[in-house]
Design a protein around this motif. Sequence first.
Motif, mmCIF file in Angstrom:
data_model
loop_
_atom_site.group_PDB
_atom_site.id
_atom_site.type_symbol
_atom_site.label_atom_id
_atom_site.label_comp_id
_atom_site.label_asym_id
_atom_site.label_seq_id
_atom_site.Cartn_x
_atom_site.Cartn_y
_atom_site.Cartn_z
ATOM 1 N N GLU A 148 0.908 -1.095 -0.014
ATOM 2 C CA GLU A 148 0.090 -0.046 -0.149
ATOM 3 C C GLU A 148 1.004 1.224 0.063
ATOM 4 N N PRO B 227 -4.727 0.319 -3.677
ATOM 5 C CA PRO B 227 -5.396 1.267 -2.904
ATOM 6 C C PRO B 227 -5.136 0.832 -1.306
ATOM 7 N N ARG B 228 -5.368 1.596 -0.593
ATOM 8 C CA ARG B 228 -5.043 1.454 0.855
ATOM 9 C C ARG B 228 -5.923 0.504 1.473
#
Lengths: 387, 156
Positions: free
Chosen positions: A297, A303-304
Amino acid sequence: MGYRRVAIVGAGLTKFVRRAQETGPELSWQASKMALDSCSLRLKDVEMITLGSAPDGFDGVHMKGEYLLSGAGGSNKSYIRNFVGGGTGVFAPIHGWMHVASGACDVCLVVAEEKMSSCHPTPQGAFITIFDHTTEQPLKPTLIWIFALEMRRYMERYGLTRADIARVAVKNKKNAMDHPSAQVAGEYTVDDILNSEVLAEPVHRLDISPAGDGAAAVVLASEDVAKRLTDRPVWLDGVGWNLDTSYWATKDLYYPRYVEKAARMAYDMAGIKEPHKEIQVAEPYDPFDYKELHHMEGLLLCPRGEAARLTAEGYTARTGNLPTCPSGGALGVGNPIAATGLMKVIELFLQLRGEAGKRQIPGKPRVGVAQAWGDLMQVGTVVVCRS
Amino acid sequence: MSFQEQIKKTTSLGFFEGQVPLNYKYTMGVAGERFFQTLRDKGDFIASKCPECGTMAIYPLIYCEECFAEIKDYVSVGLTGELYSWTECSSDFKGARHEKPHLLGMVRFQGVQGGIIHRLDVPLSEIAIGMKVIAVLRPSSQRKGSLDDIQCFKKA
């Protein structure tokens, strides 16, 4: 940018083992000699040398850089030691890059060594004084203790279970079965990881890479020299490093912003705009299974909060869209700290040359990223390689 | 004026006691193991010999520091060498004074790079750089394959 282009032209790696008979200088020599032989160079062809090694407390030799010098070929050369804790193994080639990119030399040998088995009862004792003596040491903290806090916060933030995270250990330990240097390769199930001995909840024994002994080396060359030495140079096209605050309790614990900053520095240098699309192979630092997810990440590869799901879907397998730790990583190959970081860069070197043997990922990858992390959960070191 | 100079009574400052709680078990290494096993079993010193440039080294190495070649050859150099330098030590690493100064010598061997540093048992008045000295070893039954297998160097 005003930098000279720098290539990796040779690499060497010892076996990673629990306890090596070889001394630190002997391990360093094995890796260095292998790296020079791999590109048909002699020590006399090397102008400068940089050696990375983690805290002196691991080998138990104060001024370890000097101790390791002869094995790294540094006697009577421009030699220096570099050190940023666990981030050292990827910082070592960055330091070598500085030597060559700046024009200070055309050929630089980069060596990374760790011999943690000398340290008894465990290398954890070497860490006690990295904690604040007033506010933390009275609680007798260990690194596992603070990473347990980090792992739990990461799980809480994204609603992850231990099983979601254990899949990383399963994948990497299996990948390492094809790595000739591997110390802790094996076929495990998620349950094996979950049921292993608890160290500090939620961290269990098999969530962690063990201590080990080993050394790694690469030879860096300027563009002109690299093209004379090989028709398959691997370019170190981006380098980045960043350190977050030492007051680690002030951080959110679920996102390594220092890794993102280091990655952005490296990506900008390498001209990478969309890392999740352009990076084809990644070696994020994985001393704990959740750290691979954390670092994916931070490296902007997903994406986070999505890294665990992508892992479960096979996205990070060797045959997936973005293979991560095809080497087997720290969790499978082992974790002699500085040597592990450089092992990851060597994995990119081999993958991008199509020389990774059984570990070779399909699709002729051309761009890869390797990363290491350390100090007090605060340093990110990143390199982008391109064939 | 520095901050420290303003403190009149430093004994009233709070402090924390600490230590780095570690012990070490160092391996002797591939060449080191060979050297000390030979010392224990044969009562002899060996040097490594580089197959490329011929450089001999004590303590032995598995690689040549000069040309980086791998070394597998070891040669006997005997127990007699030449005193290259010496010192008379009066205190230990904690700063405590020795009751009687310790004599230490650096001994080199013909044609060999490096040398052995050990206790010197030679009357002070007779010590001279360049003098021949010989290692006094413990009896073979007491040798353990360590530096302590050498008791001292004395006049040859």
